[in-house]
Design a protein around this motif. Structure first.
Motif, PDB file in Angstrom:
ATOM      1  N   ILE A 397       1.470   7.870  -5.908  1.00 26.99           N
ATOM      2  CA  ILE A 397       0.568   9.004  -5.766  1.00 26.99           C
ATOM      3  C   ILE A 397       0.160   9.155  -4.304  1.00 26.99           C
ATOM      4  O   ILE A 397       0.212   8.194  -3.537  1.00 26.99           O
ATOM      5  N   SER A 398      -0.267  10.360  -3.928  1.00 23.26           N
ATOM      6  CA  SER A 398      -0.614  10.668  -2.534  1.00 23.26           C
ATOM      7  C   SER A 398      -2.089  10.399  -2.305  1.00 23.26           C
ATOM      8  O   SER A 398      -2.886  11.319  -2.103  1.00 23.26           O
ATOM      9  N   SER A 399      -2.465   9.125  -2.336  1.00 22.62           N
ATOM     10  CA  SER A 399      -3.872   8.753  -2.237  1.00 22.62           C
ATOM     11  C   SER A 399      -4.033   7.517  -1.369  1.00 22.62           C
ATOM     12  O   SER A 399      -3.267   6.552  -1.516  1.00 22.62           O
ATOM     13  N   PRO A 400      -5.026   7.495  -0.471  1.00 20.97           N
ATOM     14  CA  PRO A 400      -5.293   6.260   0.281  1.00 20.97           C
ATOM     15  C   PRO A 400      -5.551   5.080  -0.642  1.00 20.97           C
ATOM     16  O   PRO A 400      -5.205   3.937  -0.308  1.00 20.97           O
ATOM     17  N   GLY A 401      -6.141   5.352  -1.804  1.00 22.78           N
ATOM     18  CA  GLY A 401      -6.424   4.271  -2.738  1.00 22.78           C
ATOM     19  C   GLY A 401      -5.183   3.519  -3.172  1.00 22.78           C
ATOM     20  O   GLY A 401      -5.234   2.313  -3.431  1.00 22.78           O
ATOM     21  N   TRP A 402      -4.045   4.227  -3.279  1.00 24.66           N
ATOM     22  CA  TRP A 402      -2.804   3.555  -3.681  1.00 24.66           C
ATOM     23  C   TRP A 402      -2.424   2.484  -2.659  1.00 24.66           C
ATOM     24  O   TRP A 402      -2.064   1.353  -3.023  1.00 24.66           O
ATOM     25  N   PRO A 413      -2.566 -13.600  -1.591  1.00 24.90           N
ATOM     26  CA  PRO A 413      -3.662 -14.547  -1.367  1.00 24.90           C
ATOM     27  C   PRO A 413      -4.378 -14.331  -0.040  1.00 24.90           C
ATOM     28  O   PRO A 413      -5.509 -14.773   0.133  1.00 24.90           O
ATOM     29  N   VAL A 414      -3.731 -13.651   0.907  1.00 23.62           N
ATOM     30  CA  VAL A 414      -4.378 -13.332   2.185  1.00 23.62           C
ATOM     31  C   VAL A 414      -4.942 -11.925   2.042  1.00 23.62           C
ATOM     32  O   VAL A 414      -4.203 -10.942   2.091  1.00 23.62           O
ATOM     33  N   CYS A 415      -6.240 -11.817   1.826  1.00 24.80           N
ATOM     34  CA  CYS A 415      -6.811 -10.528   1.445  1.00 24.80           C
ATOM     35  C   CYS A 415      -8.267 -10.457   1.883  1.00 24.80           C
ATOM     36  O   CYS A 415      -8.787 -11.377   2.523  1.00 24.80           O
ATOM     37  N   SER A 416      -8.922  -9.372   1.514  1.00 25.03           N
ATOM     38  CA  SER A 416     -10.335  -9.178   1.838  1.00 25.03           C
ATOM     39  C   SER A 416     -11.092  -8.849   0.562  1.00 25.03           C
ATOM     40  O   SER A 416     -10.887  -7.785  -0.034  1.00 25.03           O
ATOM     41  N   ALA A 417     -11.984  -9.750   0.162  1.00 25.10           N
ATOM     42  CA  ALA A 417     -12.805  -9.491  -1.023  1.00 25.10           C
ATOM     43  C   ALA A 417     -13.709  -8.285  -0.788  1.00 25.10           C
ATOM     44  O   ALA A 417     -13.982  -7.513  -1.711  1.00 25.10           O
ATOM     45  N   GLN A 418     -14.147  -8.084   0.470  1.00 22.12           N
ATOM     46  CA  GLN A 418     -14.985  -6.937   0.775  1.00 22.12           C
ATOM     47  C   GLN A 418     -14.206  -5.632   0.604  1.00 22.12           C
ATOM     48  O   GLN A 418     -14.732  -4.647   0.074  1.00 22.12           O
ATOM     49  N   ALA A 419     -12.946  -5.607   1.048  1.00 22.95           N
ATOM     50  CA  ALA A 419     -12.118  -4.412   0.856  1.00 22.95           C
ATOM     51  C   ALA A 419     -11.939  -4.123  -0.630  1.00 22.95           C
ATOM     52  O   ALA A 419     -11.968  -2.957  -1.055  1.00 22.95           O
ATOM     53  N   ASP A 420     -11.761  -5.163  -1.430  1.00 22.81           N
ATOM     54  CA  ASP A 420     -11.629  -4.969  -2.875  1.00 22.81           C
ATOM     55  C   ASP A 420     -12.898  -4.367  -3.468  1.00 22.81           C
ATOM     56  O   ASP A 420     -12.839  -3.474  -4.332  1.00 22.81           O
ATOM     57  N   ARG A 421     -14.065  -4.830  -3.016  1.00 21.58           N
ATOM     58  CA  ARG A 421     -15.327  -4.293  -3.529  1.00 21.58           C
ATOM     59  C   ARG A 421     -15.477  -2.817  -3.157  1.00 21.58           C
ATOM     60  O   ARG A 421     -15.904  -1.992  -3.978  1.00 21.58           O
ATOM     61  N   LEU A 422     -15.117  -2.500  -1.935  1.00 21.26           N
ATOM     62  CA  LEU A 422     -15.201  -1.103  -1.503  1.00 21.26           C
ATOM     63  C   LEU A 422     -14.233  -0.222  -2.283  1.00 21.26           C
ATOM     64  O   LEU A 422     -14.554   0.918  -2.640  1.00 21.26           O
ATOM     65  N   LEU A 423     -13.038  -0.736  -2.566  1.00 24.99           N
ATOM     66  CA  LEU A 423     -12.066   0.022  -3.341  1.00 24.99           C
ATOM     67  C   LEU A 423     -12.558   0.245  -4.760  1.00 24.99           C
ATOM     68  O   LEU A 423     -12.405   1.341  -5.327  1.00 24.99           O
ATOM     69  N   ASP A 424     -13.189  -0.761  -5.352  1.00 25.06           N
ATOM     70  CA  ASP A 424     -13.763  -0.599  -6.692  1.00 25.06           C
ATOM     71  C   ASP A 424     -14.868   0.460  -6.686  1.00 25.06           C
ATOM     72  O   ASP A 424     -14.975   1.267  -7.622  1.00 25.06           O
ATOM     73  N   ALA A 426     -15.040   2.964  -4.624  1.00 20.16           N
ATOM     74  CA  ALA A 426     -14.374   4.262  -4.445  1.00 20.16           C
ATOM     75  C   ALA A 426     -13.831   4.780  -5.769  1.00 20.16           C
ATOM     76  O   ALA A 426     -13.855   5.991  -6.024  1.00 20.16           O
ATOM     77  N   ARG A 427     -13.352   3.895  -6.628  1.00 20.70           N
ATOM     78  CA  ARG A 427     -12.829   4.313  -7.927  1.00 20.70           C
ATOM     79  C   ARG A 427     -13.924   4.955  -8.787  1.00 20.70           C
ATOM     80  O   ARG A 427     -13.652   5.837  -9.592  1.00 20.70           O
ATOM     81  N   ARG A 437     -15.134   8.193   2.253  1.00 17.77           N
ATOM     82  CA  ARG A 437     -15.886   7.255   3.088  1.00 17.77           C
ATOM     83  C   ARG A 437     -15.601   5.811   2.686  1.00 17.77           C
ATOM     84  O   ARG A 437     -15.343   4.941   3.543  1.00 17.77           O
ATOM     85  N   LEU A 438     -15.614   5.552   1.389  1.00 18.62           N
ATOM     86  CA  LEU A 438     -15.379   4.186   0.904  1.00 18.62           C
ATOM     87  C   LEU A 438     -13.937   3.746   1.161  1.00 18.62           C
ATOM     88  O   LEU A 438     -13.684   2.592   1.523  1.00 18.62           O
TER      89      LEU A 438
END
Length: 489
Positions: A397-402, A413-424, A426-427, A437-438
């Motif tokens: 899909i044409s979405s930044p969320g994808w 395993p190399v990730c950002s828990a904060q980015a995951d929270r922000l993505l949640d 945004a959903r 913004r999110l």
């Protein structure tokens, strides 16, 4: 002599396939088309087995329509639904169904479509679509010809999602076209359906013969005139094109959006340091790497989500984006030297890539670039443990969320828990502005994390016989079978 031997090794599988295939046919018959889909390890074609293989996806798309579909230019168009409206709060999609029939001749009703879609959504909740599907609240039949999808939170790209082949609906083992498949003399043949006024279903005389083949065999068949269209070519198969007579005249490239780069999966001391990951990103000479394949439409990327993507915040490019390759490598080399001085030598990094000659070329370029900053690398298969994994994935899909979802802690395993929270967050956002913004904040987090090293946009290619009707290059790299052999309307 060595280069001659290497060239023979590159093309030996293709030459062997050509010699093994007997006979040749000239010209093209648009009423009887032969379509080969490239699969590295072809498996039985099945519309029910998930995940769908590329060939199975083409078959399901042709024989089991969703509410909407992609046309041959990659646009969302009506399928089972003739039209639709979206409620003002973006939480309701109301689809009015076309008057059509299942393959057994029974007229399609809204309660059957709603039931089939509910089943499909439940089956796909554990798939790559799961996060979006979790926002579906209810699927309701309204009247004989209306189906409503109610959402817990907006899904901005719901129509693109529903147009994916996985959402083609089947009711009591019956699809709804636009094609019907049958096996004749061992071949899988598809014909376009024609719904008659009296309720019966007829078929036109045009046929599409669909098959899955390994890359070398698919290209050999095309070279010998035994197929009219080859689909699903990927970068690792590109060198084989030079051994076919369709390399220039018949090759069509689709520069598709998505991810093509190195995903960090190793979490040892060296790769756990974001500055070291940044150094690897700086060292890769993208223009030099891509020119190795001779594709003018293959473009380098430096950002996770495409810079021109709709609903993406305008984020700054990496600070080193305007430096030349030599300056980038010098800076990256300083980073590696400083880390080694404090921590000791770095073991050889393992990079997983697909099999194929194109992968060997890509790996050789990356190995050369990383050697210039003092790092050694080994090439691995996807089945082996690796520190970096080559991702070559077309965006659904044409979405930044994808793009953000592909980099979540569920993916690496190399990730950002904060980015995951922000993505949640945004959903669950109820407004477009809040969602953008999110997404922007989440992407900033991932830029700082640098758990993915972009190299280029993905590329997909097809081999097209001169005179084939109904084929169109498009930004999805998806070429529906029902349009083949037909004049544009």
């Amino acid at each position: 002599m060595e280069s001659t031997v290497n060239r023979f090794i590159v093309f030996a599988p293709l030459l062997g396939a050509i010699f093994a295939l007997a006979g040749c046919s000239d010209g093209i018959d648009n009423s009887r088309l032969r379509v080969d889909v490239v699969e590295d390890s072809p498996r039985e074609i099945s519309v029910g087995r998930m995940p769908l293989s590329p060939t199975s996806a083409y078959l399901r798309n042709a024989t089991a329509q969703g509410l909407v579909a992609f046309d041959n230019e990659g646009k969302v168009v009506p399928a089972l639904a003739a039209r639709w409206i979206v409620t003002d709060d973006d939480l309701g999609y109301i689809f009015r169904l076309q008057k059509t029939r299942w393959n057994n001749g029974r007229e399609v009703r809204s309660d059957e479509v709603a039931a089939a879609l509910k089943t499909r959504v439940a089956e796909l909740r554990g798939s790559r679509f799961g996060d979006e599907l979790a926002k579906i609240d209810k699927i309701l039949p309204m009247t004989g010809k209306v189906v409503e999808i109610r959402l817990k939170a907006p899904i901005p790209n719901l129509l693109e999602l529903l147009a994916q082949p996985e959402f083609g609906m089947i009711h009591k083992a019956n699809g709804s076209g636009p094609m019907v498949a049958e096996r004749i003399s061992g071949s899988l043949q598809l014909r376009n359906r024609i719904d008659e006024i009296d309720g019966s279903i007829a078929f036109d005389e045009k046929r599409v013969i669909l098959a899955a083949h390994a890359p070398s065999r698919a290209l050999a068949r095309f070279s010998l005139g035994q197929s009219d269209l080859v689909l699903n070519g990927r970068f690792e198969h590109l060198p084989l094109l030079t051994a076919t007579d369709g390399n220039e005249a018949g090759t069509r490239f689709d520069a598709v959006p998505g991810l093509f780069g190195l995903l960090v999966t190793g979490d040892g001391p060296f790769l756990s340091n974001s500055a070291n990951r940044e150094a690897i990103a700086m060292a890769i000479d993208r223009p030099r790497l891509l020119t190795s394949f001779g594709i003018t439409d293959w473009r380098e990327t430096l950002t996770l989500a495409p810079e021109a993507l709709t609903n993406r915040e305008q984020l700054p490019r990496p600070s080193w984006a305007n430096q030349n390759a030599q300056q980038r490598k010098a800076s990256a080399r300083s980073t590696i030297t400083a880390w080694e001085s404090a921590n000791g030598g770095v073991r050889s990094l393992r990079i997983a890539m697909p099999r194929g000659t194109g992968s060997r070329i890509l790996f050789a370029r990356i190995r050369s670039d990383l050697a210039a900053i003092g790092l050694e690398v080994e090439r691995m298969t996807y089945a082996q443990d690796a520190d970096l994994v080559l991702v070559d994935r077309v965006a659904d899909i044409s979405s930044p969320g994808w793009y953000l979802d592909q980099m979540s802690c569920r993916a690496t395993p190399v990730c950002s828990a904060q980015a995951d929270r922000l993505l949640d967050e945004a959903r669950g956002a109820l407004t477009r502005e809040e969602r953008i913004r999110l997404w922007g904040e989440a992407e900033r987090e991932l830029i700082a994390t640098r758990n993915f090293i972009p190299i280029a946009n993905p590329v997909r290619w097809s081999l097209v016989r001169d005179g084939l009707l109904g084929f169109a290059q498009n930004p999805r790299g998806w070429h529906p079978l029902q349009y083949l052999g037909r004049e544009p309307t």
